[in-house]
Design a protein around this motif. Sequence first.
Motif, PDB file in Angstrom:
ATOM      1  N   GLU A  55      82.473  19.303  71.555  1.00  0.00           N
ATOM      2  CA  GLU A  55      83.340  18.942  72.665  1.00  0.00           C
ATOM      3  C   GLU A  55      82.992  17.577  73.256  1.00  0.00           C
ATOM      4  O   GLU A  55      83.723  17.059  74.089  1.00  0.00           O
ATOM      5  CB  GLU A  55      83.264  20.007  73.762  1.00  0.00           C
ATOM      6  CG  GLU A  55      83.912  21.316  73.360  1.00  0.00           C
ATOM      7  CD  GLU A  55      83.731  22.420  74.386  1.00  0.00           C
ATOM      8  OE1 GLU A  55      83.003  22.210  75.390  1.00  0.00           O
ATOM      9  OE2 GLU A  55      84.289  23.506  74.174  1.00  0.00           O
ATOM     10  N   GLU A  57      82.396  13.513  73.649  1.00  0.00           N
ATOM     11  CA  GLU A  57      83.184  12.333  73.280  1.00  0.00           C
ATOM     12  C   GLU A  57      82.608  11.656  72.040  1.00  0.00           C
ATOM     13  O   GLU A  57      83.355  11.149  71.205  1.00  0.00           O
ATOM     14  CB  GLU A  57      83.244  11.340  74.444  1.00  0.00           C
ATOM     15  CG  GLU A  57      84.153  11.765  75.567  1.00  0.00           C
ATOM     16  CD  GLU A  57      85.599  11.981  75.129  1.00  0.00           C
ATOM     17  OE1 GLU A  57      86.150  11.123  74.393  1.00  0.00           O
ATOM     18  OE2 GLU A  57      86.178  13.016  75.515  1.00  0.00           O
ATOM     19  N   LYS A  60      83.925  13.511  69.062  1.00  0.00           N
ATOM     20  CA  LYS A  60      85.369  13.318  68.891  1.00  0.00           C
ATOM     21  C   LYS A  60      85.700  11.928  68.364  1.00  0.00           C
ATOM     22  O   LYS A  60      86.713  11.746  67.700  1.00  0.00           O
ATOM     23  CB  LYS A  60      86.095  13.569  70.206  1.00  0.00           C
ATOM     24  CG  LYS A  60      86.086  15.027  70.620  1.00  0.00           C
ATOM     25  CD  LYS A  60      86.737  15.211  71.971  1.00  0.00           C
ATOM     26  CE  LYS A  60      86.652  16.671  72.407  1.00  0.00           C
ATOM     27  NZ  LYS A  60      87.202  16.872  73.752  1.00  0.00           N
ATOM     28  N   ASN A  61      84.850  10.945  68.651  1.00  0.00           N
ATOM     29  CA  ASN A  61      85.093   9.573  68.203  1.00  0.00           C
ATOM     30  C   ASN A  61      84.564   9.288  66.802  1.00  0.00           C
ATOM     31  O   ASN A  61      84.746   8.185  66.296  1.00  0.00           O
ATOM     32  CB  ASN A  61      84.479   8.584  69.195  1.00  0.00           C
ATOM     33  CG  ASN A  61      85.197   8.601  70.534  1.00  0.00           C
ATOM     34  OD1 ASN A  61      86.385   8.896  70.594  1.00  0.00           O
ATOM     35  ND2 ASN A  61      84.478   8.310  71.598  1.00  0.00           N
ATOM     36  N   GLN A  67      81.236  13.496  61.333  1.00  0.00           N
ATOM     37  CA  GLN A  67      81.180  14.781  62.033  1.00  0.00           C
ATOM     38  C   GLN A  67      80.447  15.815  61.186  1.00  0.00           C
ATOM     39  O   GLN A  67      79.571  16.531  61.676  1.00  0.00           O
ATOM     40  CB  GLN A  67      82.587  15.284  62.375  1.00  0.00           C
ATOM     41  CG  GLN A  67      83.260  14.506  63.462  1.00  0.00           C
ATOM     42  CD  GLN A  67      84.680  14.981  63.712  1.00  0.00           C
ATOM     43  OE1 GLN A  67      85.295  15.659  62.887  1.00  0.00           O
ATOM     44  NE2 GLN A  67      85.231  14.611  64.866  1.00  0.00           N
ATOM     45  N   LYS A 116      90.574  21.672  60.154  1.00  0.00           N
ATOM     46  CA  LYS A 116      91.671  21.592  61.103  1.00  0.00           C
ATOM     47  C   LYS A 116      92.620  22.758  60.819  1.00  0.00           C
ATOM     48  O   LYS A 116      93.129  22.906  59.733  1.00  0.00           O
ATOM     49  CB  LYS A 116      92.423  20.269  60.988  1.00  0.00           C
ATOM     50  CG  LYS A 116      91.545  19.041  61.098  1.00  0.00           C
ATOM     51  CD  LYS A 116      91.060  18.816  62.515  1.00  0.00           C
ATOM     52  CE  LYS A 116      90.352  17.506  62.624  1.00  0.00           C
ATOM     53  NZ  LYS A 116      88.967  17.595  62.949  1.00  0.00           N
TER      54      LYS A 116
END
Length: 122
Positions: A55, A57, A60-61, A67, A116
């Motif tokens: 969660e 930042e 997420k970037n 990741q 996803k």
Amino acid sequence: MKKKILIIGIIIFIIVIGIVFIVRRNSNFDNNIILSEFYSQNKENVDDAVESFMESESFKNMSETNQIKEINNLLKIYEKNSVIKNLNYDDENKLFSYIYNYGEIKGALGGVSLKKWNPMMN
């Protein structure tokens, strides 16, 4: 004269390689510090650490490849400290799986999915 130019060229090349190595190493060092913080906040709770990290930042970037790499690094910290064991990664499903090695859930299967999901298919 040609020897001097060649020697200067080699020295510049070595310096550039050294700078690239230092920059890459510092980048990995920064990521390791971030992962260590998530681990230290949740030493025996893999799920909370992974959820918090995913969660964040910084996560997420990241690119999908990074990741996967960083989640793997975080889970390896837990494996190294015997909180989980038998860490595996399935590239096709983008799924990390492991066995909890502590507390009431010792021996249970756990996992982290980076795939996803299509909400229309669920």
